[in-house]
Design a protein around this motif. Structure first.
Motif, PDB file in Angstrom:
ATOM      1  N   TYR A   1       0.836  -1.197   0.000  1.00 60.63           N
ATOM      2  CA  TYR A   1       0.000   0.000   0.000  1.00 60.63           C
ATOM      3  C   TYR A   1       0.875   1.253   0.000  1.00 60.63           C
ATOM      4  O   TYR A   1       1.902   1.311   0.688  1.00 60.63           O
ATOM      5  CB  TYR A   1      -0.916   0.014   1.224  1.00 60.63           C
ATOM      6  CG  TYR A   1      -1.846  -1.176   1.270  1.00 60.63           C
ATOM      7  CD1 TYR A   1      -3.106  -1.128   0.683  1.00 60.63           C
ATOM      8  CD2 TYR A   1      -1.444  -2.366   1.862  1.00 60.63           C
ATOM      9  CE1 TYR A   1      -3.948  -2.231   0.705  1.00 60.63           C
ATOM     10  CE2 TYR A   1      -2.278  -3.477   1.887  1.00 60.63           C
ATOM     11  CZ  TYR A   1      -3.531  -3.406   1.303  1.00 60.63           C
ATOM     12  OH  TYR A   1      -4.356  -4.505   1.323  1.00 60.63           O
ATOM     13  N   ASP A   2       0.443   2.249  -0.788  1.00 62.54           N
ATOM     14  CA  ASP A   2       1.134   3.528  -0.746  1.00 62.54           C
ATOM     15  C   ASP A   2       0.502   4.401   0.333  1.00 62.54           C
ATOM     16  O   ASP A   2      -0.436   3.985   1.027  1.00 62.54           O
ATOM     17  CB  ASP A   2       1.130   4.212  -2.124  1.00 62.54           C
ATOM     18  CG  ASP A   2      -0.275   4.519  -2.649  1.00 62.54           C
ATOM     19  OD1 ASP A   2      -1.204   4.707  -1.822  1.00 62.54           O
ATOM     20  OD2 ASP A   2      -0.454   4.591  -3.872  1.00 62.54           O
ATOM     21  N   LEU A   3       0.989   5.625   0.483  1.00 61.52           N
ATOM     22  CA  LEU A   3       0.523   6.507   1.547  1.00 61.52           C
ATOM     23  C   LEU A   3      -0.923   6.954   1.351  1.00 61.52           C
ATOM     24  O   LEU A   3      -1.571   7.406   2.296  1.00 61.52           O
ATOM     25  CB  LEU A   3       1.442   7.728   1.657  1.00 61.52           C
ATOM     26  CG  LEU A   3       2.857   7.428   2.182  1.00 61.52           C
ATOM     27  CD1 LEU A   3       3.793   8.595   1.927  1.00 61.52           C
ATOM     28  CD2 LEU A   3       2.819   7.086   3.660  1.00 61.52           C
ATOM     29  N   GLU A   4      -1.442   6.820   0.134  1.00 58.94           N
ATOM     30  CA  GLU A   4      -2.848   7.176  -0.144  1.00 58.94           C
ATOM     31  C   GLU A   4      -3.767   5.970   0.035  1.00 58.94           C
ATOM     32  O   GLU A   4      -4.979   6.076  -0.166  1.00 58.94           O
ATOM     33  CB  GLU A   4      -2.992   7.723  -1.569  1.00 58.94           C
ATOM     34  CG  GLU A   4      -2.420   9.123  -1.760  1.00 58.94           C
ATOM     35  CD  GLU A   4      -0.906   9.156  -1.722  1.00 58.94           C
ATOM     36  OE1 GLU A   4      -0.279   8.280  -2.357  1.00 58.94           O
ATOM     37  OE2 GLU A   4      -0.349  10.046  -1.033  1.00 58.94           O
ATOM     38  N   GLY A   5      -3.191   4.820   0.379  1.00 63.34           N
ATOM     39  CA  GLY A   5      -3.998   3.630   0.596  1.00 63.34           C
ATOM     40  C   GLY A   5      -4.238   2.808  -0.645  1.00 63.34           C
ATOM     41  O   GLY A   5      -5.014   1.838  -0.611  1.00 63.34           O
ATOM     42  N   ASN A   6      -3.605   3.161  -1.756  1.00 62.69           N
ATOM     43  CA  ASN A   6      -3.783   2.408  -3.002  1.00 62.69           C
ATOM     44  C   ASN A   6      -3.004   1.097  -2.954  1.00 62.69           C
ATOM     45  O   ASN A   6      -1.878   1.041  -2.452  1.00 62.69           O
ATOM     46  CB  ASN A   6      -3.305   3.242  -4.201  1.00 62.69           C
ATOM     47  CG  ASN A   6      -4.080   4.544  -4.328  1.00 62.69           C
ATOM     48  OD1 ASN A   6      -5.311   4.540  -4.297  1.00 62.69           O
ATOM     49  ND2 ASN A   6      -3.367   5.654  -4.448  1.00 62.69           N
TER      50      ASN A   6
ATOM     51  N   GLU B   1       2.036   1.602  10.818  1.00 67.37           N
ATOM     52  CA  GLU B   1       1.543   2.563   9.832  1.00 67.37           C
ATOM     53  C   GLU B   1       1.719   4.000  10.318  1.00 67.37           C
ATOM     54  O   GLU B   1       2.085   4.896   9.542  1.00 67.37           O
ATOM     55  CB  GLU B   1       0.076   2.284   9.506  1.00 67.37           C
ATOM     56  CG  GLU B   1      -0.458   3.172   8.389  1.00 67.37           C
ATOM     57  CD  GLU B   1      -1.808   2.739   7.855  1.00 67.37           C
ATOM     58  OE1 GLU B   1      -2.361   3.457   7.004  1.00 67.37           O
ATOM     59  OE2 GLU B   1      -2.304   1.671   8.292  1.00 67.37           O
TER      60      GLU B   1
ATOM     61  N   ARG C   1       4.057   6.690   8.322  1.00 69.96           N
ATOM     62  CA  ARG C   1       3.516   7.930   7.765  1.00 69.96           C
ATOM     63  C   ARG C   1       4.264   9.148   8.297  1.00 69.96           C
ATOM     64  O   ARG C   1       4.576  10.081   7.533  1.00 69.96           O
ATOM     65  CB  ARG C   1       2.021   8.042   8.079  1.00 69.96           C
ATOM     66  CG  ARG C   1       1.161   7.062   7.292  1.00 69.96           C
ATOM     67  CD  ARG C   1      -0.320   7.232   7.564  1.00 69.96           C
ATOM     68  NE  ARG C   1      -1.102   6.320   6.735  1.00 69.96           N
ATOM     69  CZ  ARG C   1      -1.412   6.556   5.464  1.00 69.96           C
ATOM     70  NH1 ARG C   1      -1.014   7.693   4.885  1.00 69.96           N
ATOM     71  NH2 ARG C   1      -2.109   5.676   4.769  1.00 69.96           N
TER      72      ARG C   1
ATOM     73  N   LYS D   1       8.906   5.054  -5.086  1.00 68.16           N
ATOM     74  CA  LYS D   1       7.783   4.296  -4.537  1.00 68.16           C
ATOM     75  C   LYS D   1       8.061   3.927  -3.079  1.00 68.16           C
ATOM     76  O   LYS D   1       9.045   3.258  -2.777  1.00 68.16           O
ATOM     77  CB  LYS D   1       7.506   3.056  -5.386  1.00 68.16           C
ATOM     78  CG  LYS D   1       7.195   3.453  -6.835  1.00 68.16           C
ATOM     79  CD  LYS D   1       6.865   2.278  -7.695  1.00 68.16           C
ATOM     80  CE  LYS D   1       6.776   2.703  -9.157  1.00 68.16           C
ATOM     81  NZ  LYS D   1       5.901   3.859  -9.382  1.00 68.16           N
TER      82      LYS D   1
ATOM     83  N   TRP E   1       6.233   2.119  -0.112  1.00 66.05           N
ATOM     84  CA  TRP E   1       5.083   1.269   0.172  1.00 66.05           C
ATOM     85  C   TRP E   1       5.254   0.514   1.485  1.00 66.05           C
ATOM     86  O   TRP E   1       6.334   0.481   2.076  1.00 66.05           O
ATOM     87  CB  TRP E   1       4.894   0.246  -0.958  1.00 66.05           C
ATOM     88  CG  TRP E   1       4.585   0.844  -2.299  1.00 66.05           C
ATOM     89  CD1 TRP E   1       4.172   2.113  -2.564  1.00 66.05           C
ATOM     90  CD2 TRP E   1       4.673   0.191  -3.573  1.00 66.05           C
ATOM     91  NE1 TRP E   1       3.980   2.288  -3.917  1.00 66.05           N
ATOM     92  CE2 TRP E   1       4.285   1.113  -4.563  1.00 66.05           C
ATOM     93  CE3 TRP E   1       5.029  -1.090  -3.967  1.00 66.05           C
ATOM     94  CZ2 TRP E   1       4.251   0.803  -5.918  1.00 66.05           C
ATOM     95  CZ3 TRP E   1       4.999  -1.411  -5.320  1.00 66.05           C
ATOM     96  CH2 TRP E   1       4.607  -0.471  -6.284  1.00 66.05           C
TER      97      TRP E   1
END
Length: 518
Positions: free
Chosen positions: A263-268, A320, A324, A335, A337
């Motif tokens: 997952y990236d920082l935007e939750g994707n 998490e 962040r 990237k 993740w």
């Protein structure tokens, strides 16, 4: 007037509520030198952050901090060669009033009075092995003092070596004591309910299973593991314990890469497979790892310089929240993740034991290299052969001299520093023309014992050099690239392969299976 009075009462009530939520820690210690700074850490997962400091005066210290969650995990730590390099664990809830007392510098066994049930549970384990922990700390305090000698600029070589020898003996003693402590903890855990503290203890025991040589309690740890519910096993802590006790198959060089939900920082949601077609540099890191942070600028340089053929992917082992926060502090343009499993996911599948740890994946999705540690310029050097492949080997003869350009070889164990540009094979000498790649203004050195050898074991001595002096530091220019040559006794006329070796010691540079024929 009435409205003003009411407003004042509400303000006082609000301040009182804030004060009631504060965690208050009062300490009283004896036989501890005044003036020492005592640090209060807050932990999130395995990462600790300093949130307050105080100076011990007249044997007392005091902290008042705001809680961050229903159960804060804190610790007290003193940086001093007189103290063991250990900290006192504290568990705190909002409004907690904690009293700490001690009669010496053995901080780990200072007494903590608290109504927080997790503190009481933790300390039951601690004081069941109190005598052992005291001995363990006494050894750790001696180790701290020895580090002062080893790192001293005034200590002699003999004094430093004596300190290292004593350090080795002390570590053997502390390892034995740690096993005795583990035995006591296992005995208590067999009867105790599974809780947050219980799982923390099991995590510590699971590290013994993972890293210990002939660890004697593996089966006992597996039996304790079986007591956890499926929900507990699937928690972040449970997954890390699982990875330690039942490690997954670790990817080896030449095998297909391991993948997972990232997952990236935007939750994707992402997968490594989506980056096939380029080399992948996996960077396993944590915000509490100094070398990991030092490597950030160089990873940015790599991503920018080789964007058409390389994708850098940083994979955090932090919670998490910490991930962040760290990402917000550090500029990571590639990237970044997380699989949200800390060390229980891809970390385990790639056999990560220390960070920073790097894995290089081929464009086809296979592991081609893996290594740990970072030094300035090391990533650029390590990836250079992949980003700038060696020209194809070619051969020519000029006036009876065989010239082999960019010869193929079996293995190059020079940490990416040396590349053979050309071999001159003559009746009177064999000359190796090298190109070196290293950090600008840092030095390399070639030992005077360097030699060539053939498959029959015969060795051929170095006769002279051009562009470098053997056994002397050679400082790299600003370009980070340099050329020099070494002339050796002539190899046999019919030699097909040979080895370059920089002496017979440990960790010497070698290039094996250098070809003189196609």
């Amino acid at each position: 007037m009435k409205k003003t009075l009411l407003t004042g009462l509400f303000l006082l009530a609000g301040l009182a509520t804030q004060a009631q939520n504060e965690i208050v820690i009062d300490g009283k210690v004896s036989n501890v030198k005044d003036g020492l700074v005592i640090n209060l850490f807050r932990y999130d997962g395995r990462v600790g952050t300093t949130i307050a400091t105080d100076t011990i005066e007249s044997g007392t210290f005091h902290f008042k901090v705001k809680p961050e969650k229903e159960l804060d995990q804190l610790s007290l730590y003193v940086r001093s060669n007189e103290f063991p390099s250990m900290s006192r664990e504290l568990y705190a809830t909002p409004n907690a009033r904690i009293q700490v007392s001690g009669e010496d510098n053995l901080i780990y066994t200072w007494v903590v009075k608290s109504n927080v049930k997790e503190q009481q549970e933790n300390d039951r384990y601690l004081f069941a092995a109190k005598k052992m922990w005291i001995e363990f700390q006494q050894i750790a305090a001696k180790e701290s003092a020895l580090w002062g000698i080893i790192d001293s600029s005034t200590a002699t070589t003999d004094e430093k070596q004596a300190a290292k020898n004593e350090m080795k003996q002390l570590r053997e003693q502390s390892a034995k004591i740690q096993l005795e402590i583990s035995k006591v903890e296992i005995g208590l855990m067999k009867e105790a309910p599974v809780s947050t503290i219980w799982m923390d203890k099991l995590y510590g025991l699971s590290m013994g299973v993972k890293y210990g040589t002939n660890y004697p309690y593996t089966e006992e740890v597996k039996a304790l593991y079986a007591r956890m519910s499926d929900e507990q096993k699937n928690s972040a802590m449970g997954k890390m314990i699982t990875a330690n006790v039942f490690p997954p198959k670790v990817v080896k060089i030449g095998e297909a890469m391991a993948d997972g939900d990232l997952y990236d920082l935007e939750g994707n949601l992402h997968h490594l497979a989506e980056l096939k077609g380029k080399y992948l540099l996996l960077d396993f890191w944590s915000s509490g790892c100094g070398p990991c942070i030092m490597a950030i600028p160089e990873m940015g340089e790599l991503q920018e310089k080789y964007a058409d053929k390389l994708a850098v992917v940083s994979l955090s082992s932090d919670t998490e929240k910490i991930w962040r926060a760290a990402s917000a502090r550090h500029k990571m343009t590639w990237k970044n993740w997380s699989d949200k499993k800390q060390t229980g996911g891809l970390y385990a599948k790639y056999g990560v034991n220390g960070i920073p740890h790097y894995v290089l994946i081929s464009p086809e999705g296979k592991m081609v290299d893996t290594w740990s540690g970072y030094g300035k310029g090391s990533l650029l050097r390590k990836l250079r052969p992949y980003m700038h492949p060696k020209p194809v080997m070619s051969m020519e003869k000029k006036e009876g001299v065989l010239l082999v350009n960019y010869p193929d070889y079996q293995a190059n164990n020079t940490n990416g520093v040396l590349e053979i540009k050309q071999v001159e094979h003559t009746p009177n000498a064999t000359i190796l023309h090298f190109k070196a790649y290293y950090t600008p203004n840092y030095w390399i050195r070639i030992a005077k014992e360097a030699f060539l050898s053939t498959s029959d074991g015969k060795q051929y001595k170095v006769l002279k050099t051009d562009g470098i002096t053997l056994d002397k530091e050679f400082f790299m220019p600003e370009s980070g690239e340099a050329e020099f040559s070494l002339t050796f006794e002539p190899l046999p006329k019919d030699a097909q392969t040979f080895t370059f070796q920089e002496g017979n010691g440990e960790n010497v540079w070698t290039i094996t299976g250098i070809k003189l024929v196609k």
